[in-house]
Every structure is written in structure tokens, then in C-alpha cells.
Design a protein around this motif. Structure first.
Motif, PDB file in Angstrom:
ATOM      1  N   GLU A 291      11.118  52.372  -1.435  1.00  0.00           N
ATOM      2  CA  GLU A 291      12.333  53.049  -0.958  1.00  0.00           C
ATOM      3  C   GLU A 291      13.565  52.189  -1.206  1.00  0.00           C
ATOM      4  O   GLU A 291      14.606  52.673  -1.640  1.00  0.00           O
ATOM      5  N   LEU A 292      13.401  50.894  -0.949  1.00  0.00           N
ATOM      6  CA  LEU A 292      14.518  49.972  -1.176  1.00  0.00           C
ATOM      7  C   LEU A 292      14.925  49.974  -2.639  1.00  0.00           C
ATOM      8  O   LEU A 292      16.106  50.028  -2.981  1.00  0.00           O
ATOM      9  N   SER A 293      13.930  49.921  -3.510  1.00  0.00           N
ATOM     10  CA  SER A 293      14.215  49.851  -4.943  1.00  0.00           C
ATOM     11  C   SER A 293      14.982  51.090  -5.400  1.00  0.00           C
ATOM     12  O   SER A 293      15.858  51.019  -6.253  1.00  0.00           O
ATOM     13  N   ARG A 294      14.630  52.234  -4.821  1.00  0.00           N
ATOM     14  CA  ARG A 294      15.321  53.461  -5.234  1.00  0.00           C
ATOM     15  C   ARG A 294      16.788  53.440  -4.842  1.00  0.00           C
ATOM     16  O   ARG A 294      17.591  54.200  -5.375  1.00  0.00           O
ATOM     17  N   ARG A 295      17.099  52.613  -3.850  1.00  0.00           N
ATOM     18  CA  ARG A 295      18.496  52.567  -3.407  1.00  0.00           C
ATOM     19  C   ARG A 295      19.350  51.691  -4.315  1.00  0.00           C
ATOM     20  O   ARG A 295      20.554  51.599  -4.145  1.00  0.00           O
ATOM     21  N   HIS A 296      18.689  51.022  -5.275  1.00  0.00           N
ATOM     22  CA  HIS A 296      19.420  50.162  -6.198  1.00  0.00           C
ATOM     23  C   HIS A 296      20.389  50.996  -7.031  1.00  0.00           C
ATOM     24  O   HIS A 296      19.998  52.008  -7.615  1.00  0.00           O
ATOM     25  N   ALA A 297      21.622  50.558  -7.106  1.00  0.00           N
ATOM     26  CA  ALA A 297      22.677  51.367  -7.734  1.00  0.00           C
ATOM     27  C   ALA A 297      22.428  51.624  -9.215  1.00  0.00           C
ATOM     28  O   ALA A 297      22.686  52.714  -9.716  1.00  0.00           O
ATOM     29  N   ARG A 298      21.950  50.604  -9.914  1.00  0.00           N
ATOM     30  CA  ARG A 298      21.864  50.781 -11.375  1.00  0.00           C
ATOM     31  C   ARG A 298      20.432  51.039 -11.827  1.00  0.00           C
ATOM     32  O   ARG A 298      20.046  50.668 -12.920  1.00  0.00           O
ATOM     33  N   LEU A 299      19.660  51.669 -11.004  1.00  0.00           N
ATOM     34  CA  LEU A 299      18.255  51.930 -11.351  1.00  0.00           C
ATOM     35  C   LEU A 299      18.172  53.044 -12.399  1.00  0.00           C
ATOM     36  O   LEU A 299      18.692  54.137 -12.187  1.00  0.00           O
ATOM     37  N   PRO A 300      17.544  52.760 -13.558  1.00  0.00           N
ATOM     38  CA  PRO A 300      17.427  53.816 -14.580  1.00  0.00           C
ATOM     39  C   PRO A 300      16.634  55.007 -14.014  1.00  0.00           C
ATOM     40  O   PRO A 300      15.737  54.809 -13.199  1.00  0.00           O
ATOM     41  N   ASP A 301      16.959  56.204 -14.476  1.00  0.00           N
ATOM     42  CA  ASP A 301      16.300  57.433 -13.989  1.00  0.00           C
ATOM     43  C   ASP A 301      14.782  57.352 -14.058  1.00  0.00           C
ATOM     44  O   ASP A 301      14.081  57.789 -13.163  1.00  0.00           O
ATOM     45  N   GLU A 302      14.316  56.801 -15.189  1.00  0.00           N
ATOM     46  CA  GLU A 302      12.873  56.774 -15.396  1.00  0.00           C
ATOM     47  C   GLU A 302      12.181  55.943 -14.309  1.00  0.00           C
ATOM     48  O   GLU A 302      11.159  56.337 -13.755  1.00  0.00           O
ATOM     49  N   LEU A 303      12.778  54.769 -14.015  1.00  0.00           N
ATOM     50  CA  LEU A 303      12.194  53.923 -12.975  1.00  0.00           C
ATOM     51  C   LEU A 303      12.286  54.608 -11.615  1.00  0.00           C
ATOM     52  O   LEU A 303      11.396  54.498 -10.782  1.00  0.00           O
TER      53      LEU A 303
END
Ligand SMILES: Nc1ncnc2c1ncn2[C@@H]1O[C@H](COP(=O)(O)OP(=O)(O)OP(=O)(O)O)[C@@H](O)[C@H]1O
Ligand SMILES: [Mg+2]
Length: 668
Positions: A291-303
Motif C-alpha cells: 500500500e505504501l509503495s502505491r502511494r509513491h508519486a512517481r510509480l510507473p503504471d505497470e508497477l
């Protein structure tokens, strides 16, 4: 000294009568008084009026002749010894009389004093012995006929040669019909070998400590457990046979079986719960990090998509773990008053979507309110599991019926009833119950399947189609609600599962709606106390993502240090957990102002409860939230409240759930 005897002679010939009189008078070893009658009718009257010990009876009298004379006298006084007097030419008649119950006969003209007195003495004694024997036989007959146990005999190949009425009762036959059967008509096929062994043991004289326990079937095929004490009897001149006593112990056996099953389930539950706890902690970490990782602003769509899959699958894994925890009655339930009818109706609406069209859904109710205290989420899970099983049992379609009814338990609650659960057909413990029956018109179940039904991982389904946790979960959920579950079924006749829950009198209250939004920080500082490093780190990240200042500690002792309530360890060494990345180091001079402590309960050195109690004394303003993976009962929860906890959050928790609990605790 000899007893004085009173005798009656029925004789029409005065000379014969006198002769006998004379002989008796002369006899020195017999004390006897003699009355005389010369017709049978007179004689019979005397029999009625007088207490006599013996009758001497001439067979040919003016009003009766031959055997009939004896028959009449005997019928009149069956308990009185009769000696028949006869002429030389009808000796055969006398023999017949003896065969029919006369004690002896004497041939007139051949009688001596000795012979007469000996005959009389023997007649009286023999008759006395006969009577005693008859009385004792009668006593034994009554004992056998009134016995509640089966008393029986059979020959060495198993033909039943005798059985008392209890035998008929227990096996459902007329008692006399049993004697046309063999024991093999009664013994269950699985117990034939055991029974043969039993006979063999008797023949070989093998002594056995206890009785044999044999499963038999009654006339209608229902199981009857008997405890058998057999004995080989060999009478001279007769073929040997087995005699025995068999006691019906069906009820006891069923109870034992039930208890054994419960204990097996409890042991499995404990085992499973241990693993499940660890698993749940792991999953909590996985979900929180994802959940935390998904909140990362520059997370590529695929990830982001990958993360979503991780989260979804972890939730599914959590559901599985939840099933195990539910089964072990180790899950946390939040029961509240519930209107069963409304609840089942709404559950049915959801179920309709999961049940194919060719299965008809029906609901049967009784008027009046039916309320129970239940955790709606858990109970819905239980009903869903039952419905899905029913669906699987009706591949061709059919009817799935829910029936709600009120019941009154009749039985006094035996001490053990609770542990034992409820076996098929048993009565409910005293009290009022609401029963939810879920019945299908599907395949039904064999006894074999019923035996293991509620065990975790018992399934008859193909690999991948069922894990066998559904009913285990139902069982655990119902037990946690202080209820009972049982099934009535037979192959080809569908199945009905019953859930019985104790009635509740309180009014139902609708739960407060939950918002999905996670409320955030307003500048507060939180101290997170958790001994498991990854969970601590994940929790910290989550709390920071909500905007809080976060300190961490690995146990209660460290937490007290951080609050400035206790000095650091003597050598001044900083415990490793305090060095977690980003955590400000404590300083005894300038303790950080902490608004809220979130603490695990079970930790080394000092657990959460001791910490909270300490805080109540020394820093009462600090708010407290407990997190735990263990099931807590009423008393545990009460203890937590006393230690000053404002809330309890159970693992695995979601970000929004934790966020809400924090705001509630802080804003109170
Ligand atoms: N209504 C029913 N009719 C016939 N058989 C049933 C019924 N309910 C349960 N069973 C039998 O009991 C077994 C155990 O059921 P349970 O729900 O515990 O596990 P499962 O359905 O096999 O798997 P899972 O529920 O974990 O997906 C089933 O495999 C099935 O053989
Ligand atoms: Mg199932």
C-alpha cells in the motif's frame, strides 16, 4: 424331631382304610394324624377346609374312577403331595398318575408299615423340594424377564437359543422372533470378526479384562452398541453354548465419540492457530508495504498494477488465514444484537448472485422477532459457506431453503454439553434459541463423510475446487457465538445444516457507517511499540504517510525510556530498535512530547498492558491503542480498558482502519 403331619385318606373300602390306619399307628418313626373321606367329593371339600400335608387317594371311588380321580384331586390342590392307592390290576394307571404329578403309588395288599411310612416321608419332602425349586425358578424367570440388559444364549455357530424381552426391546424385534435369528443378523458387518474372536476366546478359555464392545444393528438398521459379557456353558449331554449379558451402551458410545471428535477438532484448531498468527503478521507487513509503495508519486503504471495484484492476492491469503483462525475460535468477533430475519434476508440477496439460476432460493420464517447477539460479518460468512456447499451438492439444480425458527432447549445444561457440541438428534441445552436451518435437495452425505465433516482440510472435492475449510470455519464461528451446529442428512436425501444461537433480548442497533477515507495527522507524535522489526518498520511508514511524527520502540521498557519516564540501560547503550532509520534518539533531558502510544500486547521485557498501566500512573494524558493478533475474550478486553486503552486494533489492519482508530483515540 420329626414334624407332625396331617394326612387325608380318601378310600371307600373301610377295611382298606382301617388297615392303613393300623399300620400308621404302629409306625414309630412317623408322627401323623389321619382323617378319612369315603367319596371324592367329600375329600375335595376337606382339601378346601383343612391345612393338610398329604393325601392318600384310592383311584376307584363311588363318585369317581380311574385316572380322573387323581386329575381332579391334583387340580384342586396342586401343591399337595398325593400318593395314589390302587389295586394290583391297574398298576399302569398308577404309573400314569405319577407321571402327571402324583408323588408315589402303593398297591393295595402289598403295603407294609415300613413301606408306607417311607413313601409318605419321601412324598412330603420331595414335594417341598419341588415347590422350592419352582419358587426359585420363578424368581429367576422374573429377574431375567424384567432385566434391562439383554440376557441371551446362542450355539457355537450363532443361532440364538434364548433371549429375554430386553433383547427384543433393544433390537426392535418381538422377543420370540429373536429366537429365530442368528447373532449374525444383528452384528454389524464391521464387527463380525470381533464377534468371531469373542466366541473363539470362550472356546479357548481366554480370560479378558473387560467386556467386548460390539456394534450391532437393530431391526431398522440403526446402530446399537452393546457391551457383551459372554460365557461358554457346557452341560453334560447337551451341546455347548454361549450364554451372556449384553448391555446397550449406544448413548455412552455416541457421547464418547462426540467428545473425541471435539477434542480432535480442538487440537487441530490449536495447531492451525499457531501457524495462522505468524502468517497473519507476515501478510500485514506485505499489505502495508504494498500500500505504501502505491502511494509513491512517481510509480510507473505497470508497477502500480503489480502492487495491486500483490495486495489483492494477499487479501485472499488473509481470508484463508481468517478461515483457519475462525475455525480455531481464535478470531476476534464483535457481536451485537442482530435481527435474524432481516440479516438472513440481506444475506440471501448477496447469495443470489453466487448461486446459479437453476437453484431456487427460499426463506421460511416464523412471526415475531428473532434476535441473537452476533458478529454479522462472521455469521454471514458461515451462512455463505453453507450455501456454497449446498450449491456444489446440487449440480443439477434444486432448492436451497433457509428456515428461521425459535426453539426452547429442554435438557438441563449438563456440565459437558458445551464442550461436546451437539450430536445429531440431541436436544438443545435449556434456554431459548434461534435456529437457522439451511437445507438443500442435493446429494446428501454418507456416515463416513459426516464423521469428518467439520475437520479442517476435509474435502471430497477435487484439488483446487475445495480446501475443506468451509465447514471448519462454520464450526468455529458458531462455537464462538456460544451456539451449536449439526447436520441431518442421508445419501440421496439432501442435507440440512442447523445453526442454533442463544436468543438475545436487546434491540438491534445499526452499525455506524464507515468512510473509506483515512483521516490524517494534525501535528501529533505517535510512539509505536512492536517487537517484530518488519512490522514495526511497516507500521512506522504507514503512520508517517498519514502525517504523524513517529517514534518506535521494541518493548514497553524502551517505550518508557523514550517517554523520559525511565533512564536508558546503565551502560548508556542505545537498544538497536531505537536506531530505526529516522527515529529521533531519546534524551533524558529533553523527552519528546508523545500524544499517543500504539503498542503490541505480547512483547519481551515489558508487554503492552504493563506499559499502559505504568503510563496511567505517570503520564495519564498519553492516549493508548493496543494492536494484537490474538483473540481476546470479554475479560481480556475489560482488562485492556482498565489499563487505559482507548481502542483495540487487530492484525492484520489496513491503513484506513488504523487511521480511524488513531483519530478516535486522539479526538476523544
Ligand atoms: N450440503 C452438502 N451436501 C453434500 N455434501 C456436503 C455438503 N456440505 C458439505 N459437504 C461435504 O463436506 C465436505 C467438506 O465441506 P467444506 O465446506 O468444509 O469443504 P469444501 O466445500 O470441500 O471446501 P471449501 O469449503 O474449503 O471450499 C465437502 O467436500 C462435501 O463432501
Ligand atoms: Mg465448502
Amino acid at each position: 424331631m420329626e414334624r407332625h403331619l396331617r394326612a387325608l385318606i380318601v378310600e371307600d373300602n373301610p377295611a382298606d382304610a382301617n388297615l392303613i390306619h393300623e399300620m400308621l399307628n404302629q409306625s414309630r418313626d412317623l408322627s401323623l394324624s389321619l382323617e378319612q373321606a369315603s367319596r371324592l367329593s367329600h375329600g375335595l371339600e376337606r382339601l378346601k377346609a383343612n391345612q393338610l400335608d398329604l393325601v392318600l387317594l384310592d383311584l376307584s371311588l363311588p363318585d369317581s374312577r380311574g385316572f380322573e380321580t387323581f386329575a381332579k384331586a391334583h387340580a384342586h390342590a396342586p401343591d399337595l403331595p398325593i400318593i395314589v392307592l390302587t389295586g394290583l390290576d391297574d398298576r399302569s394307571l398308577a404309573v400314569k398318575a405319577v407321571r402327571e404329578g402324583a408323588q408315589d403309588y402303593l398297591v393295595k395288599g402289598q403295603v407294609s408299615g415300613d413301606l408306607l411310612s417311607r413313601s409318605i416321608r419321601y412324598a412330603v419332602e420331595r414335594k417341598g423340594a419341588e415347590q422350592a425349586l419352582r419358587a426359585s425358578e420363578e424368581r429367576y424367570r422374573q429377574l431375567v424377564e424384567n432385566a434391562t440388559d439383554v440376557i441371551y444364549s446362542h450355539d457355537l455357530v450363532g443361532n440364538i437359543t434364548s433371549a429375554n424381552p430386553a433383547g427384543g426391546r433393544i433390537f426392535g424385534y418381538a422377543a420370540e422372533d429373536l429366537e429365530h435369528l442368528t447373532i449374525w443378523d444383528l452384528v454389524d458387518p464391521d464387527y463380525v470378526a470381533e464377534t468371531e474372536q469373542m466366541i473363539q476366546d470362550q472356546l479357548e478359555g481366554v480370560a479378558r479384562a473387560g467386556p467386548y464392545e460390539i456394534l450391532a444393528r437393530n431391526k431398522s438398521g440403526s446402530p446399537v452398541w452393546v457391551e457383551v459379557n459372554p460365557r461358554l456353558v457346557q452341560r453334560p449331554g447337551a451341546s455347548p453354548e454361549i450364554q451372556g449379558v449384553a448391555r446397550d451402551v449406544t448413548e455412552r458410545k455416541e457421547m464418547e465419540e462426540q467428545l473425541r471428535r471435539q477434542e480432535r477438532l480442538a487440537a487441530l484448531g490449536q495447531l492451525a492457530a499457531g501457524v495462522a498468527h505468524d502468517f497473519r503478521n507476515l501478510l500485514t507487513t506485505v499489505i502495508l508495504y504494498a500500500e505504501l509503495s502505491r502511494r509513491h508519486a512517481r510509480l510507473p503504471d505497470e508497477l502500480d498494477q503489480n502492487m495491486k495484484v500483490i495486495i489483492d492476492e494477499s487479501h485472499r491469503a488473509t481470508d484463508l488465514v481468517q478461515q483457519i483462525l475462525d475455525f480455531s475460535s481464535n478470531a476476534m468477533i464483535e457481536p451485537r444484537p442482530l435481527d435474524v430475519k432481516a440479516f438472513v434476508r440481506s444475506t440471501l440477496k448477496v447469495l443470489r448472485r453466487a448461486i446459479p439460476e437453476d437453484i431456487e432460493l427460499a426463506l421460511e420464517t416464523e412471526p415475531g422477532p428473532q434476535r441473537v447477539r452476533a458478529d454479522a460479518g462472521r455469521l454471514k460468512q458461515a451462512l455463505t459457506n453453507l450455501a456454497l456447499n449446498a450449491r456444489d451438492a446440487m449440480p443439477e439444480g434444486g432448492e436451497l431453503r433457509f428456515s428461521i425458527s425459535s426453539r426452547r432447549g429442554e435438557e438441563e445444561p449438563a456440565m459437558e454439553t458445551h464442550r461436546r457440541g451437539l450430536s445429531q438428534g440431541s436436544t438443545l441445552p435449556a434456554g431459548e434459541w434461534v435456529s437457522i436451518a439451511v437445507s438443500d435437495t442435493g446429494t446428501g452425505m454418507t456416515e463416513e463423510v459426516q464423521e469428518h465433516l467439520f475437520e479442517p482440510f476435509f474435502t471430497t472435492k477435487e484439488v483446487g475446487e475445495g480446501t475443506g475449510l468451509g465447514l471448519a470455519q462454520v464450526y468455529g464461528i458458531v462455537r464462538q457465538h456460544d451456539g451449536y451446529v449439526h447436520v441431518e442428512t442421508a445419501p440421496g436425501e439432501g442435507s440440512t445444516f442447523f445453526i442454533h444461537l442463544p436468543v438475545c433480548r436487546e434491540e438491534p442497533v445499526p452499525p455506524a457507517p464507515r468512510s473509506k477515507e483515512a483521516p490524517v495527522a494534525r501535528g501529533e507524535t505517535i510512539l509505536l511499540v512492536e517487537d517484530e522489526p518488519r512490522l514495526r518498520q511497516a507500521g512506522k511508514s504507514v503512520l508517517e504517510s498519514l502525517g504523524y511524527q513517529v517514534l518506535t520502540a521494541a518493548n514497553g521498557r524502551e517505550a518508557l525510556v523514550l517517554c523520559g519516564l525511565e533512564k536508558p540501560a546503565a551502560d548508556g547503550e542505545v537498544p538497536p530498535s531505537l536506531g530505526d532509520k529516522g527515529a529521533p534518539l531519546p534524551s533524558a533531558n529533553a523527552p519528546v512530547a508523545i500524544d499517543l502510544i500504539i503498542t503490541d500486547l505480547v512483547m519481551p521485557e515489558m508487554g503492552g498492558r504493563a506499559l499502559a498501566t505504568e503510563l496511567s500512573r505517570r503520564a495519564p494524558d498519553v492516549r493508548r491503542i493496543a494492536i494484537t493478533g490474538y483473540a481476546l475474550d470479554k475479560q481480556d478486553k475489560e482488562a485492556l480498558r482498565e489499563a487505559g486503552f482507548q481502542a483495540l486494533v487487530r492484525k492484520p489492519f489496513e491503513r484506513s482502519q488504523l487511521a480511524r482508530a488513531i483519530r478516535q483515540a486522539l479526538d476523544r
